[in-house]
Design a protein around this motif. Structure first.
Motif, PDB file in Angstrom:
ATOM      1  N   MET A   1     -18.269-104.409  63.890  1.00 43.84           N
ATOM      2  CA  MET A   1     -17.802-103.116  63.460  1.00 43.84           C
ATOM      3  C   MET A   1     -18.866-102.068  63.754  1.00 43.84           C
ATOM      4  SD  MET A   1     -16.140-102.122  59.891  1.00 43.84           S
ATOM      5  CE  MET A   1     -17.169-101.191  58.835  1.00 43.84           C
ATOM      6  N   MET A   2     -18.432-100.942  64.237  1.00 47.40           N
ATOM      7  CA  MET A   2     -19.346 -99.878  64.588  1.00 47.40           C
ATOM      8  C   MET A   2     -18.967 -98.614  63.817  1.00 47.40           C
ATOM      9  SD  MET A   2     -20.136 -98.816  68.418  1.00 47.40           S
ATOM     10  CE  MET A   2     -21.806 -98.706  68.880  1.00 47.40           C
ATOM     11  N   ALA A   3     -19.985 -97.858  63.406  1.00 43.50           N
ATOM     12  CA  ALA A   3     -19.738 -96.617  62.682  1.00 43.50           C
ATOM     13  C   ALA A   3     -20.719 -95.563  63.161  1.00 43.50           C
ATOM     14  CB  ALA A   3     -19.886 -96.830  61.187  1.00 43.50           C
ATOM     15  N   SER A   4     -20.340 -94.323  63.002  1.00 47.21           N
ATOM     16  CA  SER A   4     -21.193 -93.208  63.374  1.00 47.21           C
ATOM     17  C   SER A   4     -21.491 -92.379  62.132  1.00 47.21           C
ATOM     18  CB  SER A   4     -20.468 -92.358  64.416  1.00 47.21           C
ATOM     19  OG  SER A   4     -21.225 -91.218  64.717  1.00 47.21           O
ATOM     20  N   PHE A   5     -22.769 -92.071  61.944  1.00 44.33           N
ATOM     21  CA  PHE A   5     -23.200 -91.238  60.828  1.00 44.33           C
ATOM     22  C   PHE A   5     -23.916 -90.035  61.435  1.00 44.33           C
ATOM     23  CE2 PHE A   5     -22.895 -95.523  59.218  1.00 44.33           C
ATOM     24  CZ  PHE A   5     -22.233 -95.354  58.018  1.00 44.33           C
ATOM     25  N   ASN A   6     -23.299 -88.880  61.380  1.00 47.01           N
ATOM     26  CA  ASN A   6     -23.872 -87.695  62.016  1.00 47.01           C
ATOM     27  C   ASN A   6     -23.964 -86.536  61.025  1.00 47.01           C
ATOM     28  OD1 ASN A   6     -21.155 -87.317  61.830  1.00 47.01           O
ATOM     29  ND2 ASN A   6     -20.829 -86.751  63.954  1.00 47.01           N
ATOM     30  N   LYS A   7     -24.675 -86.744  59.962  1.00 42.06           N
ATOM     31  CA  LYS A   7     -24.779 -85.742  58.901  1.00 42.06           C
ATOM     32  C   LYS A   7     -26.057 -84.909  58.971  1.00 42.06           C
ATOM     33  CE  LYS A   7     -20.888 -87.004  57.268  1.00 42.06           C
ATOM     34  NZ  LYS A   7     -19.717 -86.200  57.513  1.00 42.06           N
ATOM     35  N   HIS A   8     -26.957 -85.236  59.877  1.00 48.74           N
ATOM     36  CA  HIS A   8     -28.183 -84.447  60.034  1.00 48.74           C
ATOM     37  C   HIS A   8     -27.900 -83.254  60.933  1.00 48.74           C
ATOM     38  CE1 HIS A   8     -31.314 -86.959  58.156  1.00 48.74           C
ATOM     39  NE2 HIS A   8     -30.513 -87.963  58.449  1.00 48.74           N
ATOM     40  N   SER A   9     -28.589 -82.149  60.667  1.00 46.37           N
ATOM     41  CA  SER A   9     -28.443 -80.964  61.511  1.00 46.37           C
ATOM     42  C   SER A   9     -29.504 -80.913  62.606  1.00 46.37           C
ATOM     43  CB  SER A   9     -28.513 -79.694  60.655  1.00 46.37           C
ATOM     44  OG  SER A   9     -29.765 -79.625  59.997  1.00 46.37           O
ATOM     45  N   GLY A  10     -30.427 -81.871  62.597  1.00 45.25           N
ATOM     46  CA  GLY A  10     -31.469 -81.983  63.614  1.00 45.25           C
ATOM     47  C   GLY A  10     -31.591 -83.428  64.056  1.00 45.25           C
ATOM     48  N   SER A  11     -32.573 -83.697  64.888  1.00 44.75           N
ATOM     49  CA  SER A  11     -32.782 -85.050  65.403  1.00 44.75           C
ATOM     50  C   SER A  11     -33.136 -86.026  64.287  1.00 44.75           C
ATOM     51  CB  SER A  11     -33.923 -85.067  66.419  1.00 44.75           C
ATOM     52  OG  SER A  11     -33.595 -84.280  67.529  1.00 44.75           O
ATOM     53  N   VAL A  12     -32.513 -87.203  64.315  1.00 42.00           N
ATOM     54  CA  VAL A  12     -32.847 -88.290  63.386  1.00 42.00           C
ATOM     55  C   VAL A  12     -34.030 -89.041  63.965  1.00 42.00           C
ATOM     56  CG1 VAL A  12     -32.043 -90.442  62.357  1.00 42.00           C
ATOM     57  CG2 VAL A  12     -30.499 -88.495  62.543  1.00 42.00           C
ATOM     58  N   LYS A  13     -35.055 -89.262  63.158  1.00 39.34           N
ATOM     59  CA  LYS A  13     -36.275 -89.910  63.632  1.00 39.34           C
ATOM     60  C   LYS A  13     -36.542 -91.265  62.982  1.00 39.34           C
ATOM     61  CE  LYS A  13     -37.570 -86.841  66.545  1.00 39.34           C
ATOM     62  NZ  LYS A  13     -37.718 -87.169  67.952  1.00 39.34           N
ATOM     63  N   GLY A  14     -35.865 -91.566  61.869  1.00 36.99           N
ATOM     64  CA  GLY A  14     -36.101 -92.837  61.197  1.00 36.99           C
ATOM     65  C   GLY A  14     -34.864 -93.345  60.501  1.00 36.99           C
ATOM     66  N   LEU A  15     -34.770 -94.670  60.405  1.00 38.82           N
ATOM     67  CA  LEU A  15     -33.620 -95.325  59.801  1.00 38.82           C
ATOM     68  C   LEU A  15     -34.090 -96.612  59.150  1.00 38.82           C
ATOM     69  CD1 LEU A  15     -30.425 -95.297  59.744  1.00 38.82           C
ATOM     70  CD2 LEU A  15     -30.582 -96.779  61.738  1.00 38.82           C
TER      71      LEU A  15
END
Length: 74
Positions: A1-15
């Motif tokens: 299963m794949m999901a997309s989380f795009n809630k940042h307004s800038g570049s994501v640098k860590g997870l």
């Protein structure tokens, strides 16, 4: 299963995923946001605004402590 989380307004640098709850994910970015997600429900659980842009995040083994890093001035 794949999901997309795009809630940042800038570049994501860590997870990072919680070692105690594999459904809890945290991301940080240059937009200064720390965002916690429920990956099963695909919703935001909590948002925190940091004073500086963030470039790394890690859950400690206890599952309750979160370390975030920032690099001011490069």
């Amino acid at each position: 299963m794949m999901a997309s989380f795009n809630k940042h307004s800038g570049s994501v640098k860590g997870l990072s995923f919680s070692p105690l709850n594999k459904l809890l994910m945290c991301s940080v970015g240059l937009d200064r946001q720390i965002i916690f997600y429920d990956t099963n429900e695909k919703i935001i659980v909590k948002k925190i605004l940091a004073p500086f842009p963030l470039n790394c995040v890690h859950f400690a083994n206890d599952g309750h402590t979160l370390a975030v890093g920032s690099s001011m001035n490069g």
